[in-house]
Design a protein around this motif. Sequence first.
Motif, mmCIF file in Angstrom:
data_model
loop_
_atom_site.group_PDB
_atom_site.id
_atom_site.type_symbol
_atom_site.label_atom_id
_atom_site.label_comp_id
_atom_site.label_asym_id
_atom_site.label_seq_id
_atom_site.Cartn_x
_atom_site.Cartn_y
_atom_site.Cartn_z
ATOM 1 N N GLY A 64 17.514 -40.360 18.416
ATOM 2 C CA GLY A 64 16.021 -39.678 17.926
ATOM 3 C C GLY A 64 15.354 -39.019 19.217
ATOM 4 N N CYS A 65 14.716 -38.037 18.525
ATOM 5 C CA CYS A 65 13.556 -37.327 19.693
ATOM 6 C C CYS A 65 12.647 -38.000 19.984
ATOM 7 C CB CYS A 65 13.640 -35.810 19.084
ATOM 8 S SG CYS A 65 14.837 -34.837 18.682
ATOM 9 N N SER A 66 12.385 -38.028 21.294
ATOM 10 C CA SER A 66 11.108 -38.947 21.807
ATOM 11 C C SER A 66 9.792 -37.752 21.998
ATOM 12 C CB SER A 66 11.306 -39.508 23.040
ATOM 13 O OG SER A 66 11.688 -38.758 23.947
ATOM 14 N N SER A 67 8.831 -38.214 21.537
ATOM 15 C CA SER A 67 7.595 -37.432 21.976
ATOM 16 C C SER A 67 7.109 -37.331 23.389
ATOM 17 C CB SER A 67 6.417 -37.740 21.229
ATOM 18 O OG SER A 67 5.173 -37.053 21.183
ATOM 19 N N THR A 68 6.584 -36.680 24.175
ATOM 20 C CA THR A 68 5.952 -36.456 25.388
ATOM 21 C C THR A 68 4.646 -37.225 25.672
ATOM 22 O OG1 THR A 68 5.015 -34.371 24.931
ATOM 23 C CG2 THR A 68 7.146 -34.403 25.845
ATOM 24 N N GLY A 69 3.882 -37.510 24.596
ATOM 25 C CA GLY A 69 2.531 -38.087 24.718
ATOM 26 C C GLY A 69 1.510 -37.220 24.845
ATOM 27 N N CYS A 70 1.949 -35.699 24.760
ATOM 28 C CA CYS A 70 0.647 -34.689 25.052
ATOM 29 C C CYS A 70 1.097 -33.599 23.994
ATOM 30 C CB CYS A 70 0.814 -34.175 26.557
ATOM 31 S SG CYS A 70 2.140 -33.448 26.796
ATOM 32 N N ILE A 71 0.143 -32.730 23.754
ATOM 33 C CA ILE A 71 0.388 -31.628 22.687
ATOM 34 C C ILE A 71 -0.606 -30.565 23.239
ATOM 35 C CG2 ILE A 71 -1.598 -32.089 21.300
ATOM 36 C CD1 ILE A 71 1.932 -31.788 20.202
ATOM 37 N N LYS A 72 -0.042 -29.342 22.874
ATOM 38 C CA LYS A 72 -0.762 -28.152 23.088
ATOM 39 C C LYS A 72 -1.762 -27.663 22.239
ATOM 40 C CE LYS A 72 2.521 -25.401 25.944
ATOM 41 N NZ LYS A 72 3.185 -24.130 25.831
ATOM 42 N N SER A 73 -2.992 -27.246 22.461
ATOM 43 C CA SER A 73 -4.168 -26.770 21.805
ATOM 44 C C SER A 73 -3.621 -25.500 21.137
ATOM 45 C CB SER A 73 -5.547 -26.787 22.714
ATOM 46 O OG SER A 73 -5.199 -25.739 23.799
ATOM 47 N N LYS A 74 -4.755 -25.026 20.574
ATOM 48 C CA LYS A 74 -4.532 -23.670 19.909
ATOM 49 C C LYS A 74 -4.267 -22.579 20.926
ATOM 50 C CE LYS A 74 -5.644 -21.623 15.510
ATOM 51 N NZ LYS A 74 -6.617 -21.616 14.332
ATOM 52 N N ASN A 75 -4.760 -22.666 21.891
ATOM 53 C CA ASN A 75 -4.815 -21.715 22.763
ATOM 54 C C ASN A 75 -3.846 -21.794 23.936
ATOM 55 O OD1 ASN A 75 -6.093 -23.824 24.328
ATOM 56 N ND2 ASN A 75 -8.120 -22.476 24.449
ATOM 57 N N LYS A 182 12.513 -31.751 18.515
ATOM 58 C CA LYS A 182 13.513 -31.691 19.537
ATOM 59 C C LYS A 182 12.855 -32.515 20.860
ATOM 60 C CE LYS A 182 11.406 -27.112 21.084
ATOM 61 N NZ LYS A 182 11.427 -25.991 21.279
ATOM 62 N N THR A 183 13.634 -32.838 21.648
ATOM 63 C CA THR A 183 13.075 -33.819 22.789
ATOM 64 C C THR A 183 12.154 -32.823 23.727
ATOM 65 O OG1 THR A 183 15.142 -34.925 22.985
ATOM 66 C CG2 THR A 183 13.934 -35.228 24.743
ATOM 67 N N GLY A 184 10.806 -33.617 23.960
ATOM 68 C CA GLY A 184 9.884 -32.731 24.828
ATOM 69 C C GLY A 184 9.061 -31.792 24.262
ATOM 70 N N ALA A 185 9.050 -31.783 22.922
ATOM 71 C CA ALA A 185 7.970 -31.033 21.981
ATOM 72 C C ALA A 185 6.825 -31.267 22.292
ATOM 73 C CB ALA A 185 8.319 -31.237 20.483
ATOM 74 N N SER A 190 6.390 -27.713 16.533
ATOM 75 C CA SER A 190 7.578 -28.407 16.841
ATOM 76 C C SER A 190 7.832 -29.613 16.297
ATOM 77 C CB SER A 190 7.857 -28.027 18.324
ATOM 78 O OG SER A 190 7.891 -27.004 18.838
ATOM 79 N N HIS A 191 6.965 -29.964 15.183
ATOM 80 C CA HIS A 191 6.974 -31.485 14.878
ATOM 81 C C HIS A 191 7.216 -31.279 13.371
ATOM 82 C CE1 HIS A 191 5.342 -32.295 18.712
ATOM 83 N NE2 HIS A 191 5.518 -33.961 18.461
ATOM 84 N N ARG A 192 7.857 -32.367 12.747
ATOM 85 C CA ARG A 192 7.956 -32.565 11.322
ATOM 86 C C ARG A 192 7.012 -33.506 10.733
ATOM 87 N NH1 ARG A 192 12.760 -33.462 11.514
ATOM 88 N NH2 ARG A 192 13.558 -31.309 10.601
#
Length: 247
Positions: A64-75, A182-185, A190-192
């Motif tokens: 399984g792909c693991s999440s990084t615990g952070c996310i990018k904003s729109k900008n 994918k790993t590190g998304a 990049s998420h379903r």
Amino acid sequence: MRPRQQHYNRGSSEYKQASKGIRKKCREAKEIWLNEQCEEIERHKTNEPGAMYRKIKEVTGFKGCSSTGCIKSKNGEVLMEKDKILERWTEYIGELFADYRGNKPEIRKAIEGPKILTSQVRGALQTMKRNEAAGPNEVVTEMIVVLEDFGIEKLTEVLNEVYDSGQIPDLSKSIFIALPKKTGAIECESHRTISLMGHVIKILLRILMMRARKSEEKLQEILDKVVEASEKKGLTINWRNIKEMRK
């Protein structure tokens, strides 16, 4: 490996022949190993489905792909704070499922219609899948089934209240879960996203869908009779005008 190590010249026929023999032995060993794993999977198939699926993942190398615990904003800014991450996901989900159809049709509420019957609820329950994740209200199909007639009668009462009033309470809420592709998304794209709906609202939707299908079948029967009668009298039906009248 030893016969090949004895030949230092990789271009020699002896080295190539030794390599060919090693590859053949590896293929044979791999085939034997796969057959053993398949036999083990077959043994687990009937009595231990959990062990069967674990073995399949082990053999296929699924991870399984693991999440990084952070996310990018729109900008493009990387968000680390929990509240900002939730705000970004709320923004993304809102844009993803936004309704851009323009003027929405008016929904008439509190209009009379045929009551939802216990037989319809029972039929919808039979078509529901088991062992599915619960929605926000944590009511699953198995809870209603185990109550037998009492559970079906109470659920019928609730669904009729919703159907008669046109007001859907918290039952219509869903839980959205983001699974990284994918790993590190770190981008939302990049998420379903999958949604967990409440089982009660699923049952209501199934009943309404079954009613709509029956109404469609009846309408088709009427249209077939009209066409048949018109053909016997030598008449033609202008379907385009009928569609325009229905708008």
